[in-house]
Design an enzyme around this catalytic site. Structure first.
Site, short mmCIF file in Angstrom:
data_model
loop_
_atom_site.label_atom_id
_atom_site.label_comp_id
_atom_site.label_asym_id
_atom_site.label_seq_id
_atom_site.Cartn_x
_atom_site.Cartn_y
_atom_site.Cartn_z
N ASP A 89 -3.64 -53.05 15.11
CA ASP A 89 -2.77 -53.16 16.28
C ASP A 89 -3.45 -53.89 17.42
OD1 ASP A 89 -4.23 -50.72 15.90
OD2 ASP A 89 -3.37 -49.92 17.72
N TYR A 147 1.98 -53.34 -2.13
CA TYR A 147 2.41 -54.18 -3.25
C TYR A 147 2.26 -53.46 -4.60
CZ TYR A 147 3.67 -58.77 -1.40
OH TYR A 147 4.31 -59.81 -0.80
#
Length: 417
Positions: A280, A144
């Site tokens: 993950d 961001y």
């Protein structure tokens, strides 16, 4: 979702709202009467929200020539609160994202996404009811920050040359055709986000906070996020938390039985257990064992993936609420988390539940919990009765398909009974 600073609310609050683009105005038209009906049912004439429309997105551009007028930012800064629909991001001009601009300008560092299952909502899981957690996603750093350098730009070539000559970077495989992105993750930004997650777990008596990261590969950025989180818990929250770092240290010194005994003692004392999971692996575990998790603290990009993946487990983003909060200043924007859906504009197929449940988060934030509960209960009842919008009706058996407005009207009826 209580605010640290807005501990007491006046009886009448002015709250800016942005209907949004695409399906946003249709959703707002359905949602506002529901919110107002809940306030009236819960408090009579004692509490009320005065809705102040402010412009952003396409409507703002048509009225002012700006995608995000300064007047809009001023109104939200003064009110410290806002409710908004989905916004279009202008292509090739101005902001990379209006949503990101709002969050960064107001320093809304915590993106808070509760994820829970409503009985009867279609889900790909056999037991979606086991999914019940709150994600705290860092909202100002990581991707961001928007620090990127385009392929073939002279500045990019200078940066690559600097990395190669001054910092001895050898692993840019194709330097002549590479774009470059920089991923800043700070200790200060990480600590304030993780602190908000721990505070939430303590306030709501939840058992754990899980730090989700990719620190096995990115050892100084996401690995730093994990390290700083454990340090924070073991110092600032020493009396309220027990970390798996402490568990590992006890195991190394005294053995597995002593470590397990210490963990059990901490749990029995009501301490929040701080653990961590590689990103993950976390995506796998939320499918297999979602009941293991309650509060999640994570970096920006991970949080983006996790929020939408978890929303899919409980019925999709159309029923997923969200908030962007600065727990220090008290400023907060509550928003529908889905997009503008231009393909269904004007068809009456949009689901207003994301906006409504975000409004519930707003009401809880100012401690008007009774009104929030009325809205939530009405949504639960409508879904159990299979009186739903087109997205759910298409995948439910014997559902009664309602238009966006008709669904809102039905919720008003349920609340007003």
């Amino acid at each position: 979702m209580q605010s640290k600073t807005l501990v007491a609310s006046p009886s009448v609050i002015t709250i800016p709202y942005i209907p949004g683009d695409g399906i946003g105005p249709e959703i707002w038209e359905a949602a506002q009467p529901v919110i107002d009906a809940a306030l009236k049912q819960a408090y009579g004439s004692q509490r009320k929200i005065h809705w102040q429309e402010v412009f952003a997105g396409e409507k703002a551009f048509k009225h002012t020539g700006e995608w995000l007028p300064s007047a809009t930012l001023t109104a939200i800064q003064e009110a410290k609160l806002a409710l908004k629909g989905p916004l279009t991001t202008p292509i090739g001009e101005g902001f990379r994202s209006l949503n990101v601009t709002l969050r960064q300008t107001l320093d809304l560092y915590a993106c808070v996404r509760p994820v829970r299952y409503f009985a009867g909502v279609p889900s790909p899981l056999k037991h979606p009811e086991k999914t019940n957690m709150v994600i705290f996603r860092e909202n100002t750093e990581d991707v961001y920050a928007g620090i990127e350098f385009e392929k073939n730009d002279p500045t990019t070539q200078q940066l690559i040359a600097l990395l190669q000559t001054q910092f001895h970077v050898k692993n840019i495989r194709f330097p002549e055709s590479s774009a470059i992105g920089i991923k800043p993750i700070s200790e200060e930004g990480s600590r304030r986000l993780i602190s908000s997650a721990i505070d939430y777990a303590i306030a709501h008596q939840l058992p754990s906070v899980t730090l989700v990261h990719k620190g096995n590969i990115m050892k100084f950025t996401e690995g730093g996020f994990k390290k700083w989180g454990y340090q924070l818990a073991e110092t600032t929250y020493a009396d309220q938390c027990f970390t798996m770092n402490q568990w590992a240290a006890i195991k190394s010194e005294k053995g597995s039985e002593a470590a397990q005994a210490a963990l059990t003692t901490a749990q029995q004392a009501g301490k929040v257990i701080i653990n961590d999971v590689i990103a993950d692996n976390f995506l796998q575990q939320i499918l297999l064992y979602p009941e293991k998790f309650s509060v999640i603290a994570t970096c920006n990009l991970n949080g983006d993936y996790l929020s939408d993946a978890l929303a899919a487990q409980v019925g999709g983003i159309g029923i997923a609420p969200g908030a962007n909060i600065n727990y220090t200043s008290g400023a907060a924007i509550f928003e529908a988390t889905h997009g503008t859906a231009p393909d269904i504009v004007g068809t009456g197929k949009a689901n207003p539940c994301s906006m409504l449940l975000s409004a519930c988060m707003l009401l809880e934030y100012i401690q008007w919990d009774e009104a929030a509960e009325l809205i939530t209960t009405a949504i639960e009842t409508a879904i159990k009765e299979k009186k739903v919008t087109a997205d759910f009706a298409a995948v439910m058996t014997d559902a009664h398909c309602l238009t966006t407005k008709a669904f809102g009207d039905y919720l008003v009826t349920l609340i007003s009974q």
